[in-house]
Structure formats: structure tokens, C-alpha cells
Design a protein around this motif. Structure first.
Motif, PDB file in Angstrom:
ATOM      1  N   GLY A   3      30.636  26.124  45.844  1.00  0.00           N
ATOM      2  CA  GLY A   3      30.274  26.871  47.040  1.00  0.00           C
ATOM      3  C   GLY A   3      31.421  27.590  47.712  1.00  0.00           C
ATOM      4  N   GLU A   4      32.626  27.426  47.179  1.00  0.00           N
ATOM      5  CA  GLU A   4      33.813  28.045  47.783  1.00  0.00           C
ATOM      6  C   GLU A   4      34.250  29.262  46.961  1.00  0.00           C
ATOM      7  OE1 GLU A   4      35.352  27.043  50.618  1.00  0.00           O
ATOM      8  OE2 GLU A   4      33.808  25.490  50.875  1.00  0.00           O
ATOM      9  N   THR A   5      34.744  30.279  47.660  1.00  0.00           N
ATOM     10  CA  THR A   5      35.248  31.473  46.975  1.00  0.00           C
ATOM     11  C   THR A   5      36.494  31.131  46.163  1.00  0.00           C
ATOM     12  OG1 THR A   5      34.426  32.889  48.748  1.00  0.00           O
ATOM     13  CG2 THR A   5      36.104  33.823  47.303  1.00  0.00           C
ATOM     14  N   VAL A   6      36.546  31.656  44.936  1.00  0.00           N
ATOM     15  CA  VAL A   6      37.668  31.407  44.024  1.00  0.00           C
ATOM     16  C   VAL A   6      38.304  32.743  43.666  1.00  0.00           C
ATOM     17  CG1 VAL A   6      38.340  30.536  41.755  1.00  0.00           C
ATOM     18  CG2 VAL A   6      36.545  29.378  43.047  1.00  0.00           C
ATOM     19  N   LYS A   7      39.636  32.813  43.753  1.00  0.00           N
ATOM     20  CA  LYS A   7      40.335  34.045  43.396  1.00  0.00           C
ATOM     21  C   LYS A   7      41.334  33.849  42.268  1.00  0.00           C
ATOM     22  CE  LYS A   7      39.794  36.332  47.844  1.00  0.00           C
ATOM     23  NZ  LYS A   7      40.453  37.003  48.992  1.00  0.00           N
ATOM     24  N   LEU A   8      41.719  32.589  42.048  1.00  0.00           N
ATOM     25  CA  LEU A   8      42.719  32.313  41.021  1.00  0.00           C
ATOM     26  C   LEU A   8      42.115  31.576  39.831  1.00  0.00           C
ATOM     27  CD1 LEU A   8      45.729  31.138  43.234  1.00  0.00           C
ATOM     28  CD2 LEU A   8      45.244  33.429  42.373  1.00  0.00           C
ATOM     29  N   SER A   9      42.629  31.870  38.659  1.00  0.00           N
ATOM     30  CA  SER A   9      42.188  31.197  37.438  1.00  0.00           C
ATOM     31  C   SER A   9      42.597  29.728  37.462  1.00  0.00           C
ATOM     32  CB  SER A   9      42.804  31.884  36.221  1.00  0.00           C
ATOM     33  OG  SER A   9      42.619  31.102  35.063  1.00  0.00           O
ATOM     34  N   LYS A  10      41.677  28.874  37.054  1.00  0.00           N
ATOM     35  CA  LYS A  10      41.951  27.432  37.027  1.00  0.00           C
ATOM     36  C   LYS A  10      43.034  27.120  36.002  1.00  0.00           C
ATOM     37  CE  LYS A  10      39.105  23.259  37.491  1.00  0.00           C
ATOM     38  NZ  LYS A  10      37.748  22.708  37.300  1.00  0.00           N
ATOM     39  N   LEU A  22      31.119  29.707  38.760  1.00  0.00           N
ATOM     40  CA  LEU A  22      31.932  29.329  37.598  1.00  0.00           C
ATOM     41  C   LEU A  22      31.528  27.982  37.020  1.00  0.00           C
ATOM     42  CD1 LEU A  22      35.342  30.527  39.047  1.00  0.00           C
ATOM     43  CD2 LEU A  22      34.236  31.485  37.027  1.00  0.00           C
ATOM     44  N   GLU A  23      31.089  27.059  37.875  1.00  0.00           N
ATOM     45  CA  GLU A  23      30.655  25.743  37.382  1.00  0.00           C
ATOM     46  C   GLU A  23      29.322  25.853  36.647  1.00  0.00           C
ATOM     47  OE1 GLU A  23      32.555  22.082  39.703  1.00  0.00           O
ATOM     48  OE2 GLU A  23      30.812  22.947  40.707  1.00  0.00           O
ATOM     49  N   LEU A  24      28.401  26.611  37.209  1.00  0.00           N
ATOM     50  CA  LEU A  24      27.093  26.793  36.574  1.00  0.00           C
ATOM     51  C   LEU A  24      27.247  27.438  35.199  1.00  0.00           C
ATOM     52  CD1 LEU A  24      23.966  26.716  36.816  1.00  0.00           C
ATOM     53  CD2 LEU A  24      24.103  29.006  37.811  1.00  0.00           C
ATOM     54  N   THR A  56      40.852  36.534  31.703  1.00  0.00           N
ATOM     55  CA  THR A  56      40.975  35.127  32.098  1.00  0.00           C
ATOM     56  C   THR A  56      39.606  34.514  32.399  1.00  0.00           C
ATOM     57  OG1 THR A  56      41.435  35.803  34.391  1.00  0.00           O
ATOM     58  CG2 THR A  56      43.325  35.363  32.973  1.00  0.00           C
ATOM     59  N   LEU A  57      38.672  35.337  32.855  1.00  0.00           N
ATOM     60  CA  LEU A  57      37.310  34.835  33.086  1.00  0.00           C
ATOM     61  C   LEU A  57      36.712  34.334  31.770  1.00  0.00           C
ATOM     62  CD1 LEU A  57      34.785  34.583  35.047  1.00  0.00           C
ATOM     63  CD2 LEU A  57      34.043  36.739  34.029  1.00  0.00           C
ATOM     64  N   LEU A  58      36.895  35.122  30.703  1.00  0.00           N
ATOM     65  CA  LEU A  58      36.321  34.765  29.403  1.00  0.00           C
ATOM     66  C   LEU A  58      37.053  33.601  28.752  1.00  0.00           C
ATOM     67  CD1 LEU A  58      35.449  38.293  27.940  1.00  0.00           C
ATOM     68  CD2 LEU A  58      34.012  36.732  29.268  1.00  0.00           C
ATOM     69  N   ASP A  59      38.231  33.253  29.283  1.00  0.00           N
ATOM     70  CA  ASP A  59      38.907  32.032  28.850  1.00  0.00           C
ATOM     71  C   ASP A  59      38.279  30.804  29.502  1.00  0.00           C
ATOM     72  OD1 ASP A  59      40.692  33.301  27.202  1.00  0.00           O
ATOM     73  OD2 ASP A  59      42.258  33.485  28.732  1.00  0.00           O
ATOM     74  N   GLU A  60      37.630  31.017  30.655  1.00  0.00           N
ATOM     75  CA  GLU A  60      37.070  29.899  31.422  1.00  0.00           C
ATOM     76  C   GLU A  60      35.581  29.689  31.184  1.00  0.00           C
ATOM     77  OE1 GLU A  60      38.067  29.239  35.441  1.00  0.00           O
ATOM     78  OE2 GLU A  60      40.097  30.046  35.283  1.00  0.00           O
ATOM     79  N   VAL A  61      34.828  30.779  30.952  1.00  0.00           N
ATOM     80  CA  VAL A  61      33.377  30.638  30.799  1.00  0.00           C
ATOM     81  C   VAL A  61      32.927  31.277  29.489  1.00  0.00           C
ATOM     82  CG1 VAL A  61      33.103  30.722  33.312  1.00  0.00           C
ATOM     83  CG2 VAL A  61      32.736  32.787  31.981  1.00  0.00           C
ATOM     84  N   PRO A  62      31.825  30.791  28.899  1.00  0.00           N
ATOM     85  CA  PRO A  62      31.314  31.381  27.657  1.00  0.00           C
ATOM     86  C   PRO A  62      30.900  32.836  27.854  1.00  0.00           C
ATOM     87  CG  PRO A  62      30.306  29.239  28.085  1.00  0.00           C
ATOM     88  CD  PRO A  62      31.034  29.617  29.331  1.00  0.00           C
ATOM     89  N   ILE A  63      31.079  33.641  26.824  1.00  0.00           N
ATOM     90  CA  ILE A  63      30.712  35.058  26.888  1.00  0.00           C
ATOM     91  C   ILE A  63      29.217  35.205  27.156  1.00  0.00           C
ATOM     92  CG2 ILE A  63      30.596  37.206  25.553  1.00  0.00           C
ATOM     93  CD1 ILE A  63      33.133  36.152  24.062  1.00  0.00           C
ATOM     94  N   ASP A  64      28.399  34.347  26.508  1.00  0.00           N
ATOM     95  CA  ASP A  64      26.947  34.393  26.741  1.00  0.00           C
ATOM     96  C   ASP A  64      26.627  34.246  28.220  1.00  0.00           C
ATOM     97  OD1 ASP A  64      26.442  34.639  24.041  1.00  0.00           O
ATOM     98  OD2 ASP A  64      26.014  32.513  23.735  1.00  0.00           O
ATOM     99  N   ALA A  65      27.264  33.282  28.865  1.00  0.00           N
ATOM    100  CA  ALA A  65      27.000  33.016  30.284  1.00  0.00           C
ATOM    101  C   ALA A  65      27.436  34.191  31.140  1.00  0.00           C
ATOM    102  CB  ALA A  65      27.715  31.740  30.725  1.00  0.00           C
TER     103      ALA A  65
END
Length: 561
Positions: free
Chosen positions: A382-389, A426-428, A399-408
Motif C-alpha cells: 500500500g506504500e509508494t515505491v520509487k527504488l528497486s528492492k 509489486l507484491e501482487l 529493473t522492474l523486469l528483474d523484480e516481476v515476471p514479464i507476463d505480470a
């Protein structure tokens, strides 16, 4: 829509028209012309599979109450065995209820259409150019580009399925102010490596990518350009770094499953005289004037709120001039019927300016259509995220595609209509549960593959099946599922009309939901061989339809999970 639905609507229209003609001939209705009327599929099946407002629409023409007109139609209408019955409802609606054979024919049509199911000739082969992302080549792509990429690519697929001849294009801004700033930034970092005492201007690019380019350039050339003319040094730096950046954009977008038909360079328009042609043409048409040393376009005379500067007092054209040349190139030089620009929310004023310029140049500005895309907010808990984990740096497409599946990423960015704000969870996106919409849809496909595989292991081979056997699919869950399947082609056409690929993600989620509803209510493999075959046939239709949609969206189609 399914061709069976289309045929049925035409059949109902003809039956209603013939019934009125018969009623007039018998004297049950007075002479009068039949006005336009609607045939639709009610959301609530209690109101029939089809419904028409012909009686209400004809009230003025026949000067009778709609119920009386409906009764006259009812007494004169002739229907074949595709129809179970028709009824008069409410103020005069005529509702049609279809027989089992109607649903069976729809199912046959869907399965027999195979990979082409959902395609239509609505677009009649008109040529459409979809330009999207077109990120500044002087740096990495941001999250807005990630959403724009998913929307633009899926929209292009939807338009293709709807019968348009579609091309995807990336416009490379390799000229103008941002390239000058890029050159300045590279030059400063290079000179610093050469031991020069020089500071980076505040408005230059301070990113790590600039430093890396300068270091690599220095490793190749050492201080060769340290004492060269600034123009020579800047040109050498840009000629080295810009192609690497463009290749980086292409690689990152390729990873995102986006492949463009053309990468169009802005510099082309400067080099071939197109930019100067725009200025000269607007002058010749009397659409410009000079004020305080600058050249202005009389945009307010062509639908824009105010006039705009074409050439500054220093003699340098504004960015709008090559952009006008680019859109003229799309619609006239290359002859596309429609140009679609997928743009960020900060471009609301851009399109009226561009349309005004095209109108002044004699081009039908209605052929330029924008898709305005609102901002993206990345959220976690529920919190805004600006930095890569992982990296702790600002999140880019890469960096987004390093964290989440491309399909998602592709699916979730297309869950909302482009002009609405997007909260990307990002969690979903990484959850492997029914909460994650793309996982939920993929699981439905995998479950059907498993059902068919298990049936085959029991010696039940899915093959051709008669309409009579399919007529046994008459439970509410089965009919609801078949009716929904039949609506895919129409949904794709509506998505193409509205430039809204989110309609397709919503459709396939609802299809998965209806399948699970059917599966939970009815056993597929039963002791009744004919019923089992019919239900397996229905499952196959759902499986194929989900596959067609996921292929359209460039999302993986797993057979097991």
C-alpha cells in the motif's frame, strides 16, 4: 462476434420486418414506415438471448401503444427451430430465447475457427501506424515507458485481430536540445577523466550511464580528444554513446516482448529537408508571422487555443517543427490511413497543436488519434515505491523486469483503461495465486489442459462431435459460458474502436471466472460418454479462446502450473 450470433441477429431483424409487413397486410397494423430499431443481447438471460425495441421504436410511426404493436408482431412472426420461443415483456420489448442447437452451433464455430477465432475484417485492411514508448535515447526507460510499452504493443495486437494492417514504430529523438545536452554531459565527464578541472552544469544529465559511457570512451581513446575542437569532441562522444543507448532501448524492449517494425530517426527529417519544408509550406500558406524575431504559426486559426513558436529568435526551430514533419511523413509520405500516438498525461496540449499544423498543411487531422496514458504509481504493502528492492536505485523498465515476471508486467499494465491512473502492485505481480489476475487466467488454461490429459489417459479421446450431442450442454453454467465465449470477436472490435486493450484483459479474466464456475458446478468426466465428450468439447473451446487472447497479449500460455 461469432458468425452464428451475427447470422442470428440478421435472422431476427428479417423476421421482425416480415412480421410487421404481414401485420400491415392483414390490417393488424396501419400503414407506416419501420424506423431504425435495436437488437441486443440482454445482460440478464431471464430477458432472453436477444431482445428488440422495435415495438417502442415504431410507436410514433403506427400511432399505437408499443404493447399493441408487439402483440401484432408476435402473432405474425415466423421462427425456425433455432428459437425456443419469443415473448413480449415490459413496455413492449420482444425477447427471443434460443434452442440448444443455437448454442451448439456457436460452440462448433468457435472450435473449428481454432487460432483465428476472435479475428474479424472490421478494419478492412486499413493501414495503422502505432507509435509508442519513443523514450528519450539519452537515458534509460522509466516506469511510464513500461506502461506505455504494454498498452501500445497490446493495442497494436488488438487492431491486428480486428482486421487492420498494423505497424509498430519507435521514434528516436536523435536531434535537438536533448542531444545537445547529452553531448555536453558526455563532454564534461570525458574532460574530467582527462584531468580537466570542469564542473557539470546543473541542467545536464548527471546519471551513472553518462559516467560509464565517458569511461568506456576514455578507455578506447585515452586523451585523444582532450584538446580537440569542442564540436569534434562532442560529435565523437555522441557517435559512440548514442548507438549504444539505442541498442539498449531495443534490447530492453525486446526482453519485454516488444518488437518494432521500424525505428524512425528524427535526424532523417532534418537531413532530407522535411523540417525546412514544413516551415516553407506554412509560410507559403500564410499560416505564419514574425514577432520579436521569432517565427510563429497561426495555430489559433486552425483549432488550437493559441499560436505557437516555430523558430526561436536565435534561429533554432522548436521541437514542434520536426514533430510536424514526422506526422506528415506518417500520414502523407508513407500513406498510413491512421496514426496513433500513445502519449503520457503531460501531452494533452500536444495533439491539438499537431492537428492544427496538419490541417494547415492540408491533411485531415482526424487521421491522427492519441491514446493519452495516465501516470503509474508503484506500490508495495500500500506504500509508494520509487527504488528497486534489488539495486536500491530508481526503478526503470529494466529493473522492474528483474523484480516481476514479464507476463505480470504486460498483463497488469493493461488492466486499466489507458486514461486512468495505474497503481502497479509489486507484491501482487509476483504472487502465484488466484489473487494475481494473470496467474488466475493462466491457471484456468493449465487446468483445462490437465482435464483433457486425464480424460485421454482414461481412453477418452476428444474428436469431432455432433450438434445433437452438444445440445446436452443445457445447464445455466454451460449456456452462460458459451454465450460469453461467443462475444470475443465483438469485444476485440470494441477494444479496437475505443483504443482500449484493457477490455481484453477484463474479458479473459471473466472467461476464467465463468469456467471455474462451470467446473465447480458440473463434472466434466462422467459415466455418460456422450455428455463427457460434449463437456470436453466445451473445455477445449475455453482453452483455445484463452490461448488466443494470451497470445494476442504476448503472455505465456502454460499447459501445467
Amino acid at each position: 462476434m461469432s458468425k452464428i450470433i451475427n447470422q442470428t441477429e440478421n435472422q431476427i431483424r428479417a423476421s421482425l420486418t416480415n412480421a410487421i409487413a404481414s401485420a400491415i397486410e392483414s390490417g393488424a397494423l396501419p400503414q407506416g414506415d419501420i424506423p431504425e430499431f435495436i437488437i441486443e443481447q440482454p445482460a440478464d438471460k431471464k430477458n432472453g438471448d436477444f431482445s428488440s425495441n422495435i415495438a417502442m421504436a415504431s410507436a410514433r410511426a403506427f400511432r399505437l401503444a408499443p404493447r399493441a404493436i408487439a402483440q401484432a408482431i408476435y402473432e405474425n412472426i415466423e421462427l425456425d427451430n433455432s428459437f425456443e420461443r419469443c415473448e413480449i415483456a415490459g413496455p413492449g420489448f420482444i425477447n427471443f430465447y434460443m434452442s440448444s442447437s443455437y448454442y451448439s452451433k456457436i460452440l462448433k464455430d468457435i472450435v473449428e475457427s481454432g487460432e483465428s477465432y476472435g479475428r474479424s475484417d472490421y478494419g478492412q485492411g486499413k493501414r495503422i501506424l502505432v507509435e509508442f514508448v519513443s523514450a528519450n535515447p539519452t537515458g534509460p526507460m522509466h516506469i511510464g515507458n513500461a506502461r506505455g510499452g504494454a498498452i501500445g504493443d497490446c493495442l497494436a495486437s488488438v487492431l491486428d485481430y480486428a482486421g487492420f494492417d498494423v505497424q509498430r514504430e519507435f521514434y528516436i529523438n536523435d536531434a535537438g536540445n536533448q542531444i545537445e545536452k547529452f553531448a555536453t554531459s558526455l563532454e564534461v565527464r570525458y574532460l574530467q577523466l582527462c584531468g580537466k578541472d570542469i564542473e557539470m552544469p546543473e541542467d545536464a544529465y548527471h546519471g551513472e550511464d553518462i559516467t560509464i559511457h565517458a569511461k568506456n570512451f576514455f578507455e578506447i581513446n585515452n586523451d585523444k580528444y582532450a584538446d580537440a575542437e569542442s564540436e569534434q569532441r562532442r560529435n565523437a562522444l555522441v557517435e559512440y554513446a548514442l548507438p549504444l543507448n539505442i541498442q539498449g532501448l531495443e534490447d530492453d524492449l525486446g526482453k519485454y516482448r516488444i518488437v518494432y517494425d521500424k525505428w524512425f530517426k528524427e535526424s532523417t527529417l532534418h537531413n532530407d529537408g522535411s523540417v525546412q519544408w514544413v516551415i516553407d509550406s506554412l509560410k507559403k500558406k500564410g499560416a505564419t508571422y514574425e514577432q520579436e524575431g521569432a517565427l510563429w504559426f497561426k495555430a489559433s486559426e486552425y483549432g488550437n487555443e493559441k499560436d505557437i513558436v516555430l523558430i526561436r529568435a536565435n534561429g533554432i526551430p522548436t521541437y514542434i517543427v520536426p514533430d510536424i514533419a514526422y506526422h506528415y511523413n506518417k500520414l502523407v509520405t508513407r500513406g498510413y490511413d491512421i496514426a496513433i500516438d500513445v502519449l503520457g498525461a503531460d501531452h494533452h496540449g500536444y495533439i491539438p497543436r499537431m492537428k492544427a499544423a496538419l490541417s494547415a498543411l492540408g491533411v485531415d487531422a482526424e487521421r491522427l488519434n492519441p491514446v493519452i496514458m495516465q501516470m503509474v504509481r508503484l506500490v508495495r504493502n500500500g506504500e509508494t515505491v520509487k527504488l528497486s528492492k534489488r539495486s536500491g536505485k530508481a526503478i526503470t523498465l529494466n529493473t522492474l523486469l528483474d523484480e516481476v515476471p514479464i507476463d505480470a508486467a504486460r498483463f497488469l499494465f493493461n488492466l486499466r483503461e489507458p486514461n486512468s491512473h495505474c497503481d502497479f502492485d509489486l507484491e501482487l505481480a509476483v504472487k502465484k495465486s488466484s489473487e494475481n489476475p494473470v496467474y488466475y487466467v493462466q491457471y484456468a488454461h493449465a487446468r483445462i489442459c490437465s482435464i483433457i490429459k486425464k480424460a485421454k489417459a482414461q481412453g477418452i479421446e476428444l474428436g469431432d462431435i455432433s450438434v445433437e450431442a452438444l445440445n446436452r450442454l443445457n445447464t445455466s453454467e454451460e449456456r452462460e459460458l458459451i454465450s460469453f465465449l461467443a462475444g470475443l470477436t465483438n469485444e476485440i472490435v470494441m477494444s479496437a474502436k475505443l483504443y482500449d486493450p484493457a477490455r481484453i484483459t477484463h474479458y479473459v479474466i471473466e472467461l476464467a471466472t465463468l469456467f471455474h464456475k462451470f467446473y465447480n458446478a458440473q463434472r466434466v468426466v462422467t459415466d455418460d460418454e456422450e455428455l463427457t465428450m460434449a463437456r470436453l468439447y466445451l473445455c477445449s473451446a475455453v482453452k483455445n479462446t484463452i490461448k488466443n487472447i494470451l497470445v494476442m497479449l504476448k503472455v505465456d500460455v502454460p499447459e501445467s502450473m
